[in-house]
Every structure is written in structure tokens, then in C-alpha cells.
Enzyme design. Structure first.
Site, PDB file in Angstrom:
ATOM      1  N   VAL A  77     -51.732   1.028   3.326  1.00 54.21           N
ATOM      2  CA  VAL A  77     -51.833   0.235   4.414  1.00 54.21           C
ATOM      3  C   VAL A  77     -50.521  -0.282   4.668  1.00 54.21           C
ATOM      4  CG1 VAL A  77     -52.549  -2.188   5.048  1.00 54.21           C
ATOM      5  CG2 VAL A  77     -54.068  -0.623   3.830  1.00 54.21           C
ATOM      6  N   CYS A  78     -49.894  -0.214   5.894  1.00 54.46           N
ATOM      7  CA  CYS A  78     -48.521  -0.350   6.437  1.00 54.46           C
ATOM      8  C   CYS A  78     -48.237  -1.931   5.988  1.00 54.46           C
ATOM      9  CB  CYS A  78     -48.244  -0.142   7.863  1.00 54.46           C
ATOM     10  SG  CYS A  78     -46.839  -0.855   8.466  1.00 54.46           S
ATOM     11  N   ILE A  79     -47.051  -2.329   5.304  1.00 54.32           N
ATOM     12  CA  ILE A  79     -47.159  -3.869   5.117  1.00 54.32           C
ATOM     13  C   ILE A  79     -46.869  -4.630   6.433  1.00 54.32           C
ATOM     14  CG2 ILE A  79     -44.525  -3.161   4.656  1.00 54.32           C
ATOM     15  CD1 ILE A  79     -44.874  -5.302   2.474  1.00 54.32           C
ATOM     16  N   ALA A  82     -49.791  -5.143   8.371  1.00 54.42           N
ATOM     17  CA  ALA A  82     -50.830  -5.784   7.386  1.00 54.42           C
ATOM     18  C   ALA A  82     -50.428  -7.440   7.323  1.00 54.42           C
ATOM     19  CB  ALA A  82     -50.840  -5.456   6.107  1.00 54.42           C
TER      20      ALA A  82
END
Lengths: 130, 137
Positions: A77-79, A82
Site C-alpha cells: 500500500v502506498c504510504i 494511505a
């Protein structure tokens, strides 16, 4: 063939996340390799364990977790995406001073470099989005 | 980071800059991706051409005007920017309506050159055909 998968849309709102799941599952069943599944934009919402769909509907988040467990998938998941949307793991929750985290089992949070790397390392990067 | 592999990456931007977050988050990917020293091109088609419109103002919508960030692309060595001519025409825009995105050409005594090429759809199709990785936002 080695595939990278990019999921750009959220669960239930958009068919993209269903299509990405079905493509990933079919690729694995046909002997292909999945280098990584990267979740970006609203796609990050595929990785929250607080999702509670009606009982007679598919559970999109759990479905990814189970497929990930079965095939040892790298679900990333892209930080940045997110954080904007309120998806945190334990470390991030601590770092940001939040009282809870909500990432689902089998997912991990990391940077956009993981997407570029998937593009470099995979034979094909398949984008699921609007 | 991955060494010794250079692939042709094309980022295709199709959405207007503020109605959805695609444009902003796509730009973030392009900037991060620049660190990987790949052969990067960026295309703007459909409403995506509005992302490069000059003199953007977001005063009335309470959102950050991120358009100045496109000026940094040249410094990140992202210098191949393609804008679809038909998409401009359909929206009553011309090249003069776009920001002047430039880079300094190391091989030409650091002369300042435009990063933007206006191309037709046939040329865009050929460009896409040449790519290893196409990321569409």
C-alpha cells in the site's frame, strides 16, 4: 510471465479492484508469477481490515489477504496515498500519534519506489483503474 | 534500488487537475520515479491537458495549486513531455495556453530547451508502442 499489478481504485466503489483480484488469481492459477500488487490512489482502501461488507457480498479485503497468504504475495500500500486516506499500520500510527491502526493482514505500507521497481522487475505491469 | 536495467516508462495523464486526485498523485509517481534513472516520458491527453494550463488559480476551491511543481520536472531530468494536439483543439487550447516547461541540455552547453512536444494521435500511438511500462492515471 512475471506480472506487476497496480490497483488504483477503492473496493466496492469501482470494479477495478475486483478485476485486479480476478486477474491476479487467474494469472497464478495459470502458472504465472506475481511480482507485487501495488495499491495506489483510493486503491489503498483495499487494505483496511475494518471493512465490513454485507454478509451476502464478497469480502474484497479478506479475499486479498487469503490470496496473499496462499501464494505469498507482496501486497504493498502506498504510504503517501494511505496517509491521506487514513490507512495506517502500527508503526505509522505510533509515528503520527494516532490511537489506532487499520491495515489488514498480509498488506504492508511502503513508498512509491516499490511501484517503479515493480515496473522494472516485471515482464508486464498491468494497471487497474478508471 | 535496481541497477543496470533501463526501461522506457510512459506516464499517461488523462484527468483534469483538481476534480480528482489522479493528476496530483500521478505527478508524485513521476517525481519519485525519476530517482530510478529510467527512460521517462510523460503524456497529457483528454482533460489531462488542463494539468499544464498556465496561470492556474485555486483560490476559489480551497485546494493547493500544485501546478508550479511541473516546472521541477526538468530538474528531475524528466524532459520528454508530450501533449496531444487533438485534445488541445477539442478544448479550444493552443500551445500558448500551456506552462513553459524547460530543461537545461547538458550536451548543448546547458542551453534552456522546451520539454514539451505537441503531437498528434498517430505519434502518441507510436510513442506508446515503444514503451516497456505504461502507467495510466
Amino acid at each position: 510471465m512475471k506480472f506487476g499489478i497496480l490497483v488504483n481504485e477503492g473496493p466496492y466503489q469501482h470494479q477495478s479492484s475486483d478485476s485486479a483480484y480476478m486477474f491476479t488469481k487467474a494469472a497464478l492459477e495459470n502458472g504465472h508469477e506475481i511480482y507485487r500488487v501495488f495499491f495506489y490512489h483510493d486503491g489503498v482502501n483495499n487494505g483496511t481490515r475494518l471493512t465490513v461488507p454485507p454478509q451476502d457480498d464478497r469480502h474484497i479485503v479478506n479475499r486479498w489477504t487469503e490470496l496473499g497468504k496462499e501464494h505469498n504475495l507482496d501486497l504493498v500500500v502506498c504510504i503517501a496515498a494511505a496517509q491521506r486516506r487514513g490507512l495506517l499500520d502500527e508503526n505509522e500510527a505510533k509515528r503520527q500519534g494516532k490511537d489506532a491502526n487499520n491495515i489488514a493482514e498480509g498488506f504492508r505500507i511502503s513508498g512509491l519506489g516499490q511501484l517503479i521497481e515493480a515496473g522494472i522487475q516485471s515482464d508486464r505491469l498491468v494497471v487497474f483503474g478508471d | 534500488m535496481t541497477e543496470n536495467v533501463t526501461k522506457k516508462f510512459l506516464y499517461v495523464n488523462r484527468k483534469a487537475p483538481y476534480g480528482t486526485i489522479y493528476a496530483l498523485e500521478s505527478l508524485e509517481v513521476v517525481l519519485i520515479g525519476a530517482a530510478f534513472e529510467q527512460d521517462v516520458s510523460v503524456a497529457f491527453i483528454d482533460d489531462g491537458v488542463y494539468q499544464l494550463k498556465k496561470d492556474q488559480s485555486t483560490d476559489g476551491i480551497g485546494m493547493k495549486n500544485f501546478s508550479p511543481t511541473y516546472n521541477a520536472l526538468g530538474d528531475y531530468e524528466v524532459t520528454q513531455i508530450y501533449v496531444d494536439k487533438e485534445s488541445l483543439d477539442e478544448r479550444g487550447l493552443t500551445a500558448d495556453d500551456l506552462m513553459n516547461l524547460v530543461y537545461e541540455d547538458e550536451d548543448d552547453d546547458y542551453a534552456e530547451k522546451s520539454s514539451i512536444s505537441i503531437v498528434n494521435r498517430d505519434e502518441l500511438a507510436k510513442l506508446m508502442e515503444q514503451q516497456d511500462v505504461v502507467l495510466s492515471f
